[in-house]
Motif scaffolding. Structure first.
Motif, short mmCIF file in Angstrom:
data_model
loop_
_atom_site.label_atom_id
_atom_site.label_comp_id
_atom_site.label_asym_id
_atom_site.label_seq_id
_atom_site.Cartn_x
_atom_site.Cartn_y
_atom_site.Cartn_z
N MET A 1 0.84 -1.20 0.00
CA MET A 1 0.00 0.00 0.00
C MET A 1 0.88 1.25 0.00
O MET A 1 1.69 1.46 0.91
CB MET A 1 -0.90 0.01 1.24
N TYR A 2 0.77 2.05 -1.03
CA TYR A 2 1.59 3.25 -1.13
C TYR A 2 0.96 4.40 -0.35
O TYR A 2 -0.26 4.58 -0.35
CB TYR A 2 1.74 3.66 -2.60
N LYS A 3 1.79 5.17 0.33
CA LYS A 3 1.33 6.35 1.06
C LYS A 3 1.34 7.55 0.11
O LYS A 3 2.32 7.78 -0.60
CB LYS A 3 2.25 6.62 2.26
N LYS A 4 0.26 8.31 0.13
CA LYS A 4 0.17 9.45 -0.78
C LYS A 4 1.18 10.53 -0.39
O LYS A 4 1.38 10.85 0.78
CB LYS A 4 -1.24 10.03 -0.78
N VAL A 5 1.80 11.12 -1.42
CA VAL A 5 2.73 12.23 -1.24
C VAL A 5 2.12 13.47 -1.89
O VAL A 5 1.72 13.44 -3.06
CB VAL A 5 4.10 11.92 -1.88
N SER A 6 2.04 14.55 -1.13
CA SER A 6 1.54 15.83 -1.65
C SER A 6 2.74 16.72 -1.99
O SER A 6 3.54 17.04 -1.11
CB SER A 6 0.66 16.53 -0.61
N ILE A 7 2.84 17.08 -3.25
CA ILE A 7 3.92 17.95 -3.69
C ILE A 7 3.36 19.35 -3.86
O ILE A 7 2.45 19.59 -4.67
CB ILE A 7 4.55 17.44 -4.99
N ILE A 8 3.90 20.29 -3.08
CA ILE A 8 3.37 21.65 -3.02
C ILE A 8 4.32 22.59 -3.74
O ILE A 8 5.51 22.67 -3.40
CB ILE A 8 3.15 22.08 -1.56
N ILE A 9 3.79 23.30 -4.73
CA ILE A 9 4.62 24.17 -5.58
C ILE A 9 4.07 25.60 -5.53
O ILE A 9 3.05 25.89 -6.16
CB ILE A 9 4.63 23.67 -7.04
N PRO A 10 4.70 26.50 -4.76
CA PRO A 10 4.32 27.92 -4.84
C PRO A 10 4.70 28.46 -6.22
O PRO A 10 5.80 28.18 -6.72
CB PRO A 10 5.15 28.58 -3.74
N VAL A 11 3.81 29.23 -6.82
CA VAL A 11 4.04 29.69 -8.20
C VAL A 11 3.94 31.21 -8.25
O VAL A 11 2.89 31.79 -7.94
CB VAL A 11 3.00 29.07 -9.16
N TYR A 12 5.05 31.84 -8.65
CA TYR A 12 5.04 33.30 -8.82
C TYR A 12 6.13 33.68 -9.82
O TYR A 12 7.30 33.33 -9.64
CB TYR A 12 5.30 34.00 -7.48
N ARG A 13 5.73 34.35 -10.89
CA ARG A 13 6.67 34.80 -11.93
C ARG A 13 7.58 33.66 -12.40
O ARG A 13 8.80 33.80 -12.45
CB ARG A 13 7.51 35.97 -11.44
N ALA A 14 7.01 32.56 -12.75
CA ALA A 14 7.80 31.39 -13.13
C ALA A 14 7.39 30.82 -14.48
O ALA A 14 7.59 29.64 -14.75
CB ALA A 14 7.67 30.31 -12.05
N GLU A 15 6.83 31.64 -15.34
CA GLU A 15 6.29 31.11 -16.60
C GLU A 15 7.36 30.45 -17.46
O GLU A 15 7.07 29.52 -18.21
CB GLU A 15 5.60 32.23 -17.39
N THR A 16 8.61 30.87 -17.33
CA THR A 16 9.69 30.29 -18.14
C THR A 16 10.00 28.86 -17.72
O THR A 16 10.39 28.03 -18.55
CB THR A 16 10.96 31.15 -18.03
N TYR A 17 9.83 28.57 -16.43
CA TYR A 17 10.30 27.29 -15.90
C TYR A 17 9.18 26.37 -15.40
O TYR A 17 9.45 25.19 -15.11
CB TYR A 17 11.25 27.55 -14.72
N LEU A 18 7.97 26.86 -15.26
CA LEU A 18 6.93 26.10 -14.57
C LEU A 18 6.60 24.77 -15.25
O LEU A 18 6.43 23.75 -14.58
CB LEU A 18 5.66 26.94 -14.43
N LYS A 19 6.51 24.77 -16.56
CA LYS A 19 6.19 23.53 -17.26
C LYS A 19 7.24 22.45 -17.00
O LYS A 19 6.91 21.29 -16.72
CB LYS A 19 6.07 23.78 -18.76
#
Length: 354
Positions: A1-19
């Motif tokens: 049984m895998y434990k869920k991992v929540s990956i939290i990404i704050p996003v601000y002025r990152a259009e060049t790198y976000l994808k």
């Protein structure tokens, strides 16, 4: 049984790198991941890009909010998360390889750890560095001053929010939240975590790619450096007094403030034409602050210093604190400038990759 991992990404002025950032998570071979994009009032195309990903992938959700900074954005993400583990990822960075989350979670389960720390690599559009190793290990050693000194001051792997896996129940049980400082909020958060004596675990593999970004907060002159750096120390010191644990964890405050004086000079030498003169001016202001003088007095008398292994750092910290107490600011500034000229700072950085 895998434990869920929540990956939290704050996003601000990152259009060049976000994808690139989000795609590095989607490539993970771990089967139970949710991605929470905390869009922090970004004025570029990030809000639309976040919504586009959420429409395409059922495990991606978006929080839209007015600009509150990375610390409070992470708090919003944790509050919304449903995973048993939390991983913080900055929007201009990436996970290193498809097995990063699997390796961290496996270690967390095997060691019943509250915080798992991995190694990382630095990268930009042209190059990727060798692995920056944490040089730390688990067990009783994690309760020592030397562990905290290396982790928060020398190798810094304990000071970052990114590159590590947190057990969510550990954060909730102790009401651990990120602060609203414009920078150094990672270190403040993790110093507080450390005082609750988490079970630490470590893996040697690199799990994180840290982008060398000339537009990041770490890459420009900080006019408010003294104010923010001392605020972190003062707030943490009050926290220790409230819990009556200053005697056990006061080293974190003292070493933080000692390194603040070194960073003061480093910043002036790097960005100002009259670096020595400006360094002396900054040190005078810094050394006059009561909590700085109190911590430097402790270190000048040898408190905490004898508990660290490195003779070199014993000498540097003791000498720095004595010079500040005696108000020999020019001598301290010139000494730090000489060490930089002899490239001691480069050698310290290189030692992290061994």
């Amino acid at each position: 049984m895998y434990k869920k991992v929540s990956i939290i990404i704050p996003v601000y002025r990152a259009e060049t790198y976000l994808k690139e950032c989000i795609d590095s998570v989607l490539r993970q071979d771990y089967p139970d991941i949710e991605i929470i994009l905390v869009e922090d009032g970004s004025p570029d195309s990030c809000p639309a890009l976040c919504d586009s990903y959420a429409e395409q992938f059922v495990n991606i959700s978006v929080i839209h909010q007015s600009n509150r900074g990375p610390g409070l954005s992470r708090n919003a993400g944790v509050k919304m998360s449903s995973g048993e583990y939390i991983f913080f990822l900055d929007s201009d960075d990436c996970l290193d390889g498809k097995g990063a989350i699997r390796l961290l979670t496996k270690q967390a389960e095997e060691k019943e750890a509250d915080i798992v720390v991995g190694s990382f690599r630095r990268f930009n559009e042209k190059t990727v560095s060798n692995v920056n190793h944490h040089h730390l290990h688990d067990g009783p050693y994690t309760q020592t001053i030397d562990f905290r000194f290396k982790g928060f001051c020398i190798y810094n792997h304990l000071a970052f929010n990114w590159g590590k896996l947190y057990r969510k129940s550990f954060l909730e049980d102790h009401n651990l939240l990120c602060g609203a400082y414009p920078y150094t909020e990672d270190k403040a958060f993790n110093m507080t975590c450390c005082t609750y004596e988490p079970v630490y675990a470590f893996i040697d593999e690199s799990v994180y790619l840290y982008r060398i970004n000339s537009e990041s907060v770490t890459s420009y002159y900080k006019n408010d450096f003294t104010k923010i750096w001392v605020s972190v120390a003062y707030d943490f010191k009050q926290f220790l007094k409230t819990r009556n644990i200053h005697d056990r964890f006061g080293d974190l405050t003292a070493f933080h403030l000692a390194f603040g004086s070194l960073f003061q000079v480093q910043q002036e030498l790097e960005f100002k034409r009259n670096g020595i003169r400006e360094s002396v001016r900054a040190l005078k202001k810094y050394g006059a602050i009561p909590c700085v003088r109190e911590s430097m007095s402790e270190l000048a008398k040898g408190r905490y210093i004898n508990k660290i292994e490195s003779f070199f750092w014993k000498l540097i910290i003791r000498t720095t604190s004595i010079l500040i107490i005696m108000r020999f600011y020019r001598l301290l500034a010139c000494g730090i400038a000489l060490l930089r000229k002899l490239q001691f700072d480069r050698r310290i950085v290189e030692s992290k990759y061994k």
